[in-house]
Scaffold this motif. Structure first.
Motif, PDB file in Angstrom:
ATOM      1  N   LYS A  59       0.835  -1.213   0.000  1.00 35.30           N
ATOM      2  CA  LYS A  59       0.000   0.000   0.000  1.00 35.30           C
ATOM      3  C   LYS A  59       0.867   1.260   0.000  1.00 35.30           C
ATOM      4  N   LEU A  60       1.957   1.229   0.777  1.00 34.58           N
ATOM      5  CA  LEU A  60       2.851   2.391   0.814  1.00 34.58           C
ATOM      6  C   LEU A  60       3.548   2.580  -0.537  1.00 34.58           C
ATOM      7  N   ILE A  61       3.944   1.498  -1.166  1.00 33.02           N
ATOM      8  CA  ILE A  61       4.584   1.572  -2.486  1.00 33.02           C
ATOM      9  C   ILE A  61       3.608   2.151  -3.507  1.00 33.02           C
TER      10      ILE A  61
ATOM     11  N   THR B 258       5.615  16.213   0.540  1.00 33.23           N
ATOM     12  CA  THR B 258       6.096  15.098   1.341  1.00 33.23           C
ATOM     13  C   THR B 258       5.685  13.761   0.744  1.00 33.23           C
ATOM     14  N   CYS B 259       6.599  12.840   0.785  1.00 34.17           N
ATOM     15  CA  CYS B 259       6.324  11.483   0.299  1.00 34.17           C
ATOM     16  C   CYS B 259       5.155  10.902   1.094  1.00 34.17           C
ATOM     17  N   PRO B 260       4.127  10.373   0.427  1.00 31.68           N
ATOM     18  CA  PRO B 260       2.964   9.853   1.141  1.00 31.68           C
ATOM     19  C   PRO B 260       3.308   8.668   2.052  1.00 31.68           C
ATOM     20  N   ALA B 261       4.309   7.903   1.682  1.00 31.10           N
ATOM     21  CA  ALA B 261       4.704   6.773   2.529  1.00 31.10           C
ATOM     22  C   ALA B 261       5.308   7.282   3.835  1.00 31.10           C
ATOM     23  N   LEU B 262       6.168   8.294   3.734  1.00 31.88           N
ATOM     24  CA  LEU B 262       6.756   8.879   4.948  1.00 31.88           C
ATOM     25  C   LEU B 262       5.682   9.516   5.816  1.00 31.88           C
ATOM     26  N   TRP B 263       4.736  10.178   5.181  1.00 32.37           N
ATOM     27  CA  TRP B 263       3.631  10.781   5.925  1.00 32.37           C
ATOM     28  C   TRP B 263       2.842   9.693   6.661  1.00 32.37           C
TER      29      TRP B 263
END
Length: 134
Positions: free
Chosen positions: A108-110, A121-126
């Motif tokens: 999901k993060l990928i 901001t990168c959505p995965a980092l968020w």
């Protein structure tokens, strides 16, 4: 055989043999007077190979010690060994379930990173930071 020969024959390093001795998985062995060199026999090699085989099946050293006590003592209990094997299999099932859950979460993060449309901001980092806040 020397500790180096034993380690080589079993496919482990010398430090591993010493560690297993300290953990009492290998019995105390004869030392040559003067040099202090250990003199291991074929039983030590068999035990070391047993330890490696059990580790390959995912057993901890504590569990291996328990298995060895059953193996090398009279009256070994197949029922008890079966229980330990079943416990290990159930533990593996739990870990596999957890790994599948983590695999889905990472997927999901990928996907979120692939769909990113802005330079923010990168959505995965968020998502990781948001989850860390509780």
């Amino acid at each position: 055989m020397t500790i180096g020969e034993l380690a080589k024959a079993a496919g482990v390093n010398v430090q591993t043999v010493r560690y297993y001795e300290r953990m009492e998985l290998l019995p105390a062995t004869h030392r040559w007077p003067g040099s202090g060199y250990r003199d291991f026999d074929d039983d030590a090699l068999s035990r070391l190979r047993f330890i490696r085989s059990a580790k390959d099946l995912g057993f901890t050293l504590r569990e291996i010690k328990e298995l060895m006590e059953m193996q090398f003592s009279p009256g070994e209990s197949c029922a008890e060994v079966k229980r330990l094997l079943e416990d290990k299999q159930q533990e593996l099932d739990r870990r596999m379930l957890e790994m599948r859950r983590l695999h889905r979460a990472l997927g999901k993060l990928i996907t979120a990173c692939r769909r990113r449309s802005t330079k923010t901001t990168c959505p995965a980092l968020w998502a990781i930071a948001f989850k860390a806040r509780g």
